[in-house]
Design an enzyme around this catalytic site. Sequence first.
Site, mmCIF file in Angstrom:
data_model
loop_
_atom_site.group_PDB
_atom_site.id
_atom_site.type_symbol
_atom_site.label_atom_id
_atom_site.label_comp_id
_atom_site.label_asym_id
_atom_site.label_seq_id
_atom_site.Cartn_x
_atom_site.Cartn_y
_atom_site.Cartn_z
ATOM 1 C CE LYS A 88 -1.306 0.995 4.759
ATOM 2 N NZ LYS A 88 -2.404 1.417 5.601
ATOM 3 C CG ASP A 89 3.557 2.242 2.753
ATOM 4 O OD1 ASP A 89 2.483 2.837 2.939
ATOM 5 O OD2 ASP A 89 4.194 1.675 3.660
ATOM 6 N NE ARG A 139 -7.472 3.663 3.510
ATOM 7 C CZ ARG A 139 -7.680 2.939 4.611
ATOM 8 N NH1 ARG A 139 -8.877 2.455 4.867
ATOM 9 N NH2 ARG A 139 -6.697 2.708 5.461
ATOM 10 N NE ARG A 140 -6.358 3.199 8.448
ATOM 11 C CZ ARG A 140 -5.060 2.908 8.548
ATOM 12 N NH1 ARG A 140 -4.209 3.790 9.038
ATOM 13 N NH2 ARG A 140 -4.602 1.736 8.164
ATOM 14 N NE ARG A 157 3.516 10.410 9.524
ATOM 15 C CZ ARG A 157 4.525 10.966 8.867
ATOM 16 N NH1 ARG A 157 4.509 12.263 8.627
ATOM 17 N NH2 ARG A 157 5.541 10.239 8.455
ATOM 18 N NE ARG A 163 1.191 5.260 12.942
ATOM 19 C CZ ARG A 163 0.684 5.010 11.740
ATOM 20 N NH1 ARG A 163 -0.612 5.004 11.558
ATOM 21 N NH2 ARG A 163 1.483 4.756 10.732
ATOM 22 C CB CYS A 254 -0.851 7.125 0.147
ATOM 23 S SG CYS A 254 0.068 8.557 0.685
HETATM 24 N N1 LIG Z 1 0.201 3.878 6.548
HETATM 25 C C1 LIG Z 1 1.467 3.283 6.702
HETATM 26 C C2 LIG Z 1 1.439 1.789 6.608
HETATM 27 N N2 LIG Z 1 1.786 1.157 5.473
HETATM 28 C C3 LIG Z 1 1.640 -0.191 5.671
HETATM 29 C C4 LIG Z 1 1.207 -0.400 6.953
HETATM 30 C C5 LIG Z 1 0.951 -1.713 7.583
HETATM 31 C C6 LIG Z 1 1.063 -2.928 6.712
HETATM 32 C C7 LIG Z 1 -0.044 -3.057 5.698
HETATM 33 O O1 LIG Z 1 -1.191 -2.752 5.994
HETATM 34 O O2 LIG Z 1 0.228 -3.519 4.586
HETATM 35 C C8 LIG Z 1 1.080 0.850 7.570
HETATM 36 C C9 LIG Z 1 0.650 1.112 8.947
HETATM 37 C C10 LIG Z 1 -0.825 1.262 9.112
HETATM 38 O O3 LIG Z 1 -1.543 1.621 8.166
HETATM 39 O O4 LIG Z 1 -1.317 1.053 10.229
#
Ligand SMILES: NCc1[nH]cc(CCC(=O)O)c1CC(=O)O
Length: 330
Positions: A88-89, A139-140, A157, A163, A254
């Site tokens: 997702k990154d 998004r959240r 962050r 966190r 993102c």
């Molecule tokens: N936002 C950053 C990020 N990128 C991937 C993960 C966790 C691993 C994943 O979901 O693939 C996270 C932390 C989160 O969203 O809590």
Amino acid sequence: MVETSPTLPPLRIGTRRSNLAVVQAEGIRDSLEKIAPERSYEIEALRTLGDRDQLTALYDFGAKSLWTTELEEKLVSGELDVIVHCLKDMPTTLPDTCELAAIPPRDNPRDALIVKSGLPYTSLKDLPEGAVVGTSSVRRSAQLRRLYPYLRFANIRGNVETRLAKLDNPDSEYTCIIMSAAGLERVGLKYRINQYLRSKDGGILHAVGQGALGLEIRKGDTQTQELLDQLADSKSTLACLAERSLMRTLEGGCSVPIGVETEWIRSDDLKITAIVVSLDGSESVEDTVEARVQSVDEATALGKEMAARLIKAGAEAILKDININRPSKD
Ligand SMILES: NCc1[nH]cc(CCC(=O)O)c1CC(=O)O
């Protein structure tokens, strides 16, 4: 005399320097050691821009590549052979010197609610008016604002452990935070999860690619590609590629509130549900579509079809509005 085959140099695995990133890279290394025990493996954990700058809110970075650029430079120069990313990154379009080689079996893609220790709430619907949700993900927050307009939001962050510490600090304003279930589970913090969220439970959809890893290589490195082929999971790959195709078509970074869920029904039919929400939660478009998906082209086509339906339902106006109202970098 025994002929020794020329030994390959160690495969160099790059990742970010958070505990989660290192755990993920170690998992990939362990799988590779089983598949190709004759080879040796080295992990290099690098501090990236996104790790160093903990103050700038995520949506202020603009481009999504804050986690990936420095690692990709080392990949292209040959200092690394593979980068282990949270899928997702990873930007949906990679530099043309690099490619996404494999997506291993996906872990839990859902978001999770974690309540400040000592507070009695166990689900989103328990939270009282004015409760503060810690999240830097629009998004959240956009999806939650839509369903729970009486909640408040504050940025948070840092890596997973940071966190949680900020949440639990009795002086912090946070009532709860939302994080990815997979991230928490991988670092042994599953016990902190109070509720797993999804469309049917809590009401929010996860991020594109959430819960999956993406293994990135130099374009044309067939030797590493063939090795990584053995780690790929076809169902996870096709589902994630459909999600990424949706995102690419909507041109969301993102920080754009696109939530998604994919589910295999019967053996080759993929159902995708997606939502685009305005930042304040007041407007949203959502749809579900299902198709036979047996190839990358069919996965890509399903993502595009989902995007087309959302655009037809008004997603473009919502996304345009978000881009206009986005806080500037300065
Ligand atoms: N936002 C950053 C990020 N990128 C991937 C993960 C966790 C691993 C994943 O979901 O693939 C996270 C932390 C989160 O969203 O809590």
